[in-house]
Design an enzyme around this catalytic site. Structure first.
Site, short mmCIF file in Angstrom:
data_model
loop_
_atom_site.label_atom_id
_atom_site.label_comp_id
_atom_site.label_asym_id
_atom_site.label_seq_id
_atom_site.Cartn_x
_atom_site.Cartn_y
_atom_site.Cartn_z
N CYS A 33 -2.20 -3.12 8.34
CA CYS A 33 -1.98 -1.74 8.95
C CYS A 33 -1.34 -2.17 10.40
CB CYS A 33 -3.37 -0.83 9.06
SG CYS A 33 -3.72 -0.47 7.36
N CYS A 85 0.86 -1.18 0.22
CA CYS A 85 -0.13 0.09 -0.13
C CYS A 85 0.85 1.29 0.11
CB CYS A 85 -1.14 0.06 1.24
SG CYS A 85 -0.30 -0.39 2.74
#
Lengths: 176, 135
Positions: free
Chosen positions: B106, B37
């Site tokens: 994340c 990402c």
């Protein structure tokens, strides 16, 4: 059935350097052959198969056209497993540079000449992308195990650069 | 994408944003990135003489979930020994923030960042860590 190997499918030499013209030419040829208009009177089965093949041709073209996805495809073909999507990297020097670029980009709107700044920022980023791509080309030319691992690391860096380019382009658009 | 209230809270009021002097002997710096990402995360810990984390800072460029994960982690590590801090799992973070499956990575990034920070601190104190750290 069409071949599963994209290089074979488009009749180009397997490798990082591809003949872009030949690739596009063959892509258009295949598109023509598989065009739905040619299957109006065909059986459902034939029409369905042509659709699947057209989708495969599109995937193949997109994969080989872009240096980053071409590199990822080549690495998989050469047996280098891609790191899982959750994998993180700890290359401090590279990440510090990325952090600095992100900081610059985050503050670019409040520059005296934001349009000029974003233009230069993108130009520098594109130069960086080019440099990574030529390093990739050299690594694939070498093609031993160490060079392929290096290519894997370059692919990861290029993904960060691409992400930054997307964000910078969005800001550029906003500033126009 | 709908963020949970806790993610929104950390995103809008991030705790402990900033940085410590990297060269400081009492500071450990963790720098990690996620190629998938493009997120980049820096997490720093300040460790006192008893081997307890007295303060933490972070700087994250990424999505709301990445920012919230690192913000939450800087709160959690304070007051913990290095050993206790290494035991924080990404699943604890994901659960606390109610992260959806696509955002679990994340929390992995945040866990890796704190581990990297601890490793950096320990590398600076190589050879003396035995007497300084609480078991």
């Amino acid at each position: 059935m069409l071949t599963q190997d994209y290089f074979e499918l488009f009749g180009v030499e397997p490798g990082f350097e591809v003949d872009a013209e030949r690739l596009m030419h063959r892509y258009r040829e295949l598109q023509k052959v598989l065009h739905p208009d040619r299957y109006v009177n065909a059986s459902d089965q034939e029409r369905h198969l042509a659709m699947q093949q057209a989708a495969q041709v599109n995937d193949g073209y997109q994969t080989l056209k872009d240096p980053l996805s071409r590199a990822r495809y080549l690495l998989t073909q050469r047996g280098i497993e891609e790191a899982p999507e959750q994998a993180t990297i700890r290359d401090v020097d590279f990440l510090e540079e990325q952090m600095e670029l992100r900081e610059t980009l985050a503050e670019i709107r409040s520059d005296a000449d934001p349009q000029g700044s974003i233009f230069h920022f993108l130009a520098a980023l594109n130069a960086k992308e080019k440099a990574y791509i030529s390093q990739l080309s050299a690594a694939f030319a070498e093609a031993d195990e160490a060079a392929l691992n290096e290519a894997g690391a370059l692919v990861q860096r290029l993904r960060f650069v691409r992400r930054l380019q997307q964000e910078a382009e969005a800001i550029e658009e906003e500033l126009l | 994408m709908a963020y949970s209230d806790k993610v929104m809270d950390h995103y809008e009021n991030p705790r402990n944003v900033g940085s410590f002097e990297k060269g400081d002997d009492s500071v450990g710096t963790g720098m990690v990135g996620a190629p998938a990402c493009g997120d980049v995360m820096k997490l720093q810990i300040k460790v006192d003489e008893d081997g307890v984390i007295s303060d933490a800072r972070f700087k994250t460029y990424g999505c709301g979930s990445a920012i919230a994960s690192s913000s939450l982690l800087t709160e959690w590590v304070k007051g913990k020994t290095l050993q206790e801090a290494t035991e924080i799992k990404n699943t604890d973070i994901a659960e606390e923030l109610a992260l959806p499956p696509v955002k679990v990575h994340c929390s992995v990034l945040a866990e890796d960042a704190v581990k990297a920070a601890i490793a950096d601190y320990q590398a600076k104190h190589h050879g003396e860590s035995g007497k300084k750290e609480k078991e």
